[in-house]
Every structure is written in structure tokens, then in C-alpha cells.
Motif scaffolding. Structure first.
Motif, short mmCIF file in Angstrom:
data_model
loop_
_atom_site.label_atom_id
_atom_site.label_comp_id
_atom_site.label_asym_id
_atom_site.label_seq_id
_atom_site.Cartn_x
_atom_site.Cartn_y
_atom_site.Cartn_z
N ARG A 59 0.89 -1.17 0.00
CA ARG A 59 0.00 0.00 0.00
C ARG A 59 0.91 1.21 0.00
O ARG A 59 2.04 1.12 0.49
CB ARG A 59 -0.86 0.09 1.28
N GLY A 101 -6.83 8.12 9.55
CA GLY A 101 -7.39 7.87 8.23
C GLY A 101 -6.41 7.21 7.29
O GLY A 101 -5.34 6.76 7.70
N ALA A 102 -6.79 7.17 6.01
CA ALA A 102 -5.96 6.52 5.00
C ALA A 102 -6.30 7.12 3.64
O ALA A 102 -7.36 7.72 3.45
CB ALA A 102 -6.22 5.01 4.99
N LEU A 103 -5.38 6.95 2.69
CA LEU A 103 -5.59 7.42 1.32
C LEU A 103 -5.80 6.22 0.42
O LEU A 103 -5.03 5.26 0.48
CB LEU A 103 -4.38 8.23 0.83
N VAL A 104 -6.85 6.26 -0.40
CA VAL A 104 -7.15 5.14 -1.29
C VAL A 104 -7.20 5.61 -2.74
O VAL A 104 -7.14 6.81 -3.03
CB VAL A 104 -8.50 4.48 -0.92
N ARG A 105 -7.30 4.62 -3.64
CA ARG A 105 -7.35 4.89 -5.08
C ARG A 105 -8.41 5.94 -5.40
O ARG A 105 -9.50 5.92 -4.85
CB ARG A 105 -7.66 3.57 -5.81
N GLU A 107 -11.41 7.97 -6.90
CA GLU A 107 -12.75 7.45 -7.18
C GLU A 107 -12.89 6.99 -8.62
O GLU A 107 -13.46 5.94 -8.90
CB GLU A 107 -13.75 8.57 -6.87
N LEU A 109 -10.46 6.23 -10.66
CA LEU A 109 -9.29 5.42 -10.99
C LEU A 109 -8.20 6.17 -11.75
O LEU A 109 -7.07 5.71 -11.83
CB LEU A 109 -9.68 4.17 -11.79
N MET A 149 -9.92 8.75 3.24
CA MET A 149 -10.96 7.93 3.87
C MET A 149 -10.71 7.85 5.36
O MET A 149 -9.57 7.73 5.81
CB MET A 149 -10.92 6.49 3.32
#
Lengths: 229, 79
Positions: A59, A101-105, A107, A109, A149
Motif C-alpha cells: 500500500r 485515516g488513509a488514502l485510497v485509489r 474514485e 481510478l 478515507m
């Protein structure tokens, strides 16, 4: 003596050179820090710059957080040292537990690379005092995994405590909850954001010089230390 | 030696754009009837018999998964 601000380089870091340049633009001394070396070389503040540390394997930031230098950064942050995480640096600070929190892909893409308007929501952190509250600034954003997130409980706490430092305006580029672009720790000394203030320090090379305020703010945060030293 | 499988999945409430993209592609490829796709990670670990379940849980929760956004399961399987 001008404050010394450390800039960490991990394998895969890209923006350490620009971050160091931004530090020098703010009349501070940029000190190179190496991921494998736990020695912070006596710096007064630390910047964890952007890039793709360890190739974003597992990640983003998941492996970098275990680097020897990060153990020292976590210890120093606990004692109040200002720490700034930009982009991959923000991801690393979240993985290290310095920020929630965390950082994700993203929305949609897509990797997003554009000049992005942000609103300064909190000008009382170590990295934002040079901005007017509510000011809108133009800063480049370039990330594929920039969606912020967190649990609803965490989001409510961040909003309630005024710990959202920067918010996207003019459209949410990546699906971040509450349009969050950057947040601060409880004591306001640790800040992470996805956009790149170090790329907006000179109209010659960036869309604005709006990012300079981040680095000058750190000087203000360090002043009491500098005068007693 | 034992084989251990760790599965890591995005939490149900976390948006999974990759899974959505896969789900969106299926009808275009002529596959009907798949209503949802969630994409996660699958790890296979070869571990010594000395590694207990508590240690495996630490590996999964502290490193392989980010508990803020992901759920994980650990199971021992026949090699």
C-alpha cells in the motif's frame, strides 16, 4: 541562525529536491535525511515529500513507515516537532499513525494531475499560519491514490476539532470524504496534504507562489525555539 | 512448515473503485448477471511451525492490512 528543515529521501521519492528548494526559498536551511538512517541530524522540522516510496508496493506508504528514519520522526513528533507530509508523505504519515485515516485509489481510478484550488480551513497549524483563514490557493495536485478515507467518527472529530487544514474547492478531484485535501494532528504540529505546495513557490515554475506560505509558516512555528537557542 | 493464507479486503463501507471498474467491464465483455465485485489482496506465506496464530494476526493487522480501510482473515491451509 536559520532553522534547519529536514527532507527525507526514500527509494522512490520524487519530490525531495523541490521540497528542499521550497525550504531554501523560505530562507531556511534544507537538510537531506536518508530513509535508512535514524539520525535526524538535529533538524527543527521534517518534511516527508512526495513520490512512490518502495514503488507503492503493498500500500502507499506501508513499507516506508517502517524505515529507521520514520521511527525517529514519530518520536520527534511526539515531542512537538513540526512534520509535514506531502502526497506520498501524507500517505506515510497516515500509515505511521501520526495522522488518522488513509488514502485510497481515486474514485474514478484516473491519475489526477492538475492545478487545484484549495481553501485554507485552519490557519493555526504549524504549517498554515501565513494564510488568511478561508483563503483560496492554487496548488498542483498529482496523485492516483489521493482519496481521503476515515470512519465517520474520525471525520466528525476532525471537523469538530477544526483539524481539516485544506479542503478542495471547485469540485472534488478524487472522492475524498468531506472534500478533504489536508489534515492536522491534534496539536496542529503534524500536517499532511495531497496537493504539492512545493511545486507552487515561484510563478516561473508553478501555477502560483501560493505554496510558499506553508514553508514560511513553519519558520513562524519554530521562532520561539530559534530565539532561545 | 505450514502454508498460511491472508486475505485482505476493503471494508464494506469503503468505496472500491477497482472492484466497480471490474464489475462495469463484465457486461461490456458479454458476461451478464454479476451484480457486484470487490477487489482485495491474497497473500500466501510459508511459515515455520514456531510461528503462532497471535504472531500471524500481528503480521496481518499491523502490516499486510490497514485496519482503517481493510478487513483481514488468516487461515492455515494444506500446503
Amino acid at each position: 541562525m536559520s532553522p534547519r528543515i529536514g527532507v527525507i529521501t526514500f527509494p522512490g521519492t520524487l519530490d525531495d529536491v523541490d521540497a528542499a528548494r521550497a525550504v531554501r526559498y523560505a530562507d531556511a536551511e534544507a537538510v537531506s535525511l536518508w530513509h535508512a538512517d535514524a539520525d535526524l541530524k538535529g533538524v527543527d522540522a521534517v518534511i516527508v515529500p512526495g513520490g512512490f516510496s518502495y514503488g507503492d508496493y503493498l500500500r502507499c506508504g506501508a513499507i516506508a513507515r517502517f524505515a529507521p528514519v520514520m521511527t525517529s520522526v514519530v518520536e520527534a513528533a511526539a515531542k512537538g516537532m513540526p512534520v509535514l507530509g506531502i502526497c506520498n508523505g501524507f500517505q506515510i504519515l497516515c500509515e505511521a499513525g501520526l495522522l488518522p485515516g488513509a488514502l485510497v485509489r481515486n474514485e474514478k481510478l484516473h491519475f489526477v494531475c492538475r492545478d487545484q484550488w484549495l481553501r485554507v480551513e485552519n490557519n493555526a497549524t504549524a504549517w498554515s499560519t501565513r494564510y488568511d483563514q478561508g483563503a483560496e490557493v492554487l496548488i498542483p495536485l498529482k496523485s492516483g491514490e489521493g482519496g481521503y478515507m476515515a470512519s465517520q467518527e474520525t471525520l466528525d472529530r476532525l471537523e469538530g476539532e477544526g483539524r481539516v487544514v485544506f479542503r478542495y474547492v471547485g469540485g472534488n478531484p478524487n472522492g475524498s470524504r468531506n472534500d478533504i485535501a489536508g489534515i492536522a494532528s491534534e496539536n496542529g504540529r503534524v500536517v499532511g496534504l495531497m496537493p504539492h505546495p512545493e511545486h507552487a513557490i515561484d510563478a516561473l515554475t508553478g501555477p502560483s507562489d501560493d505554496g510558499l506560505g506553508v514553508f514560511f509558516s513553519a519558520l513562524d512555528a519554530l521562532k520561539p525555539l530559534a530565539t532561545t537557542a | 512448515m505450514a502454508r498460511v493464507v491472508v486475505d485482505v479486503m476493503p471494508k464494506p463501507e469503503i468505496l472500491d473503485p477497482q472492484g466497480q471498474a471490474v464489475a462495469g467491464a463484465l457486461p461490456r465483455l458479454g458476461f451478464q448477471g454479476v451484480t457486484e465485485v470487490r477487489q482485495g489482496k491474497h497473500f500466501e506465506l510459508e511459515v515455520d511451525d514456531s510461528v503462532d496464530d497471535e504472531t500471524l494476526a500481528k503480521i496481518a493487522e499491523g502490516f499486510l492490512a490497514n485496519p482503517v480501510i481493510e478487513d483481514w482473515t488468516v487461515r492455515r491451509v494444506e500446503a
